[in-house]
Design an enzyme around this catalytic site. Sequence first.
Site, mmCIF file in Angstrom:
data_model
loop_
_atom_site.group_PDB
_atom_site.id
_atom_site.type_symbol
_atom_site.label_atom_id
_atom_site.label_comp_id
_atom_site.label_asym_id
_atom_site.label_seq_id
_atom_site.Cartn_x
_atom_site.Cartn_y
_atom_site.Cartn_z
ATOM 1 C CG HIS A 1 -5.750 -2.187 0.253
ATOM 2 N ND1 HIS A 1 -4.744 -2.207 -0.696
ATOM 3 C CD2 HIS A 1 -5.340 -1.311 1.218
ATOM 4 C CE1 HIS A 1 -3.778 -1.375 -0.327
ATOM 5 N NE2 HIS A 1 -4.112 -0.829 0.828
ATOM 6 C CG ASP B 1 -6.590 -3.813 -3.282
ATOM 7 O OD1 ASP B 1 -7.405 -2.876 -3.115
ATOM 8 O OD2 ASP B 1 -5.392 -3.737 -2.955
ATOM 9 C CB SER C 1 -0.945 -0.051 1.210
ATOM 10 O OG SER C 1 -1.951 0.913 1.102
HETATM 11 N N1 LIG Z 1 -5.090 -1.036 7.164
HETATM 12 C C1 LIG Z 1 -4.033 -0.386 6.501
HETATM 13 C C2 LIG Z 1 -4.523 -0.099 5.159
HETATM 14 C C3 LIG Z 1 -3.882 0.999 4.403
HETATM 15 O O1 LIG Z 1 -3.185 0.444 3.376
HETATM 16 C C4 LIG Z 1 -3.552 0.830 7.257
HETATM 17 O O2 LIG Z 1 -4.300 1.307 8.078
HETATM 18 O O3 LIG Z 1 -2.433 1.254 7.094
#
Ligand SMILES: N[C@@H](CCO)C(=O)O
Length: 368
Positions: free
Chosen positions: A349, A319, A156
């Site tokens: 995701h 995702d 991410s």
């Molecule tokens: N759950 C993750 C998702 C973001 O990519 C976060 O809070 O960083």
Amino acid sequence: MTVTGAWRVGDPPGRRQFVTRPGAFALEAGGVLPELTIAYETWGTLDSDASNAVLVEHALTGDSHAAGPRVPGHPSAGWWDGLIGPGKALDTGEFFVVVPNVLGGCQGSTGPSSDLDGKPWGSRFPVVTVRDQVASEALLADALGIDRWAAVVGGSMGGMRALEWAVTLPERVASVLVLASTARASAEQIAWAAPQLHAIRSDPHFHGGDYYSAPAGPHAGLGIARRIAHVTYRSEPELAQRFGRAYQGDEDPLRGGRFAVESYLDHHADKLAGRFDANSYLVLTESMNTHDVGRDRGGVAAALGRVTARSVIGGVDSDRLYPLYQSAEIAAGIPGAPEPSVVSSPYGHDSFLIETGQIAALVKALLG
Ligand SMILES: N[C@@H](CCO)C(=O)O
Ligand SMILES: CC(=O)SCCNC(=O)CCNC(=O)[C@H](O)C(C)(C)COP(=O)(O)OP(=O)(O)OC[C@H]1O[C@@H](n2cnc3c(N)ncnc32)[C@H](O)[C@@H]1OP(=O)(O)O
């Protein structure tokens, strides 16, 4: 940069340290930080030739505590504890694993809640980009004596930094794993972020970002932002299968009660509001919005063409926030990169945090 302090909670592997670099740190968008501090944790031992270091990059609301048990003062056990440790995919008997808290964050590295001239930066905190974050981490690498990472790994927002490392400093990255991420934020991703940013800034307790000495902070706005974001982190089939139209306990939506899925989002909102700074959420969300490896480099294809690292690019089939085509674009652009690896999961995701077994296989493929 020099090690300025060490904060140790219990025995390793729960250890957070800090490096501080006095002097101006110029930012891509024109701002300047008079001093830069990066908090980080490490696991394992650096080889005498510093050839076994792995940089692990956390996502939006993560931090340096990637492995090990929950430690006092921290909300949870390591967010990748299933991957980092003796005998695990990132085997700390073999590798020296370094996990910094991101520049702009709120867990020890310089960010909006850090002190400037005797009070928190707040509204004065400048725009920070993913490139600035990588530049700050390069200074950390210098301080640790690491010229070249054996691997840079992240999902991410962490995947954005991993990719930016491989593009900006190809000679310092031997291999890279980019998970559930993108070469540039899409219109859809910026669109999902927009109501989150508005929710925080519209909170009457936001005070333009200078809320640190107020009796209450913008927790409601941050909670709304998290609710919106969390839906995008999971998949529609998962929510349908897991919650359906169930009511929360004995609550009845016909009489002012909540559906179970609403309660679930309330829970995640409350948890984040209790552990994260709203200004950091804004700064980091905007750093993701401005992420574009192709900026001022002749476009994404030209930028990806600079990568020399052995690469594994992974995406998640469910995702909806970082769809697979974005992983495919990265893999297609990096010279010699294989087709993207597909993590198969109902969890959307967040699978890069949940599907430890499948992610471990990708890490092993990367490290050979
Ligand atoms: N759950 C993750 C998702 C973001 O990519 C976060 O809070 O960083
Ligand atoms: C790299 C980084 O991002 S590090 C930061 C880690 N990420 C986060 O903390 C983000 C927020 N959390 C998440 O994204 C996810 O919880 C993950 C990825 C960490 C874990 O996913 P999962 O194991 O699938 O957990 P899930 O999303 O189901 O949440 C479980 C929680 O919801 C609660 N919950 C489940 N159903 C309900 C409900 N109907 N009402 C209220 N709460 C509920 C559970 O009690 C549990 O609470 P707890 O976490 O306080 O123990």
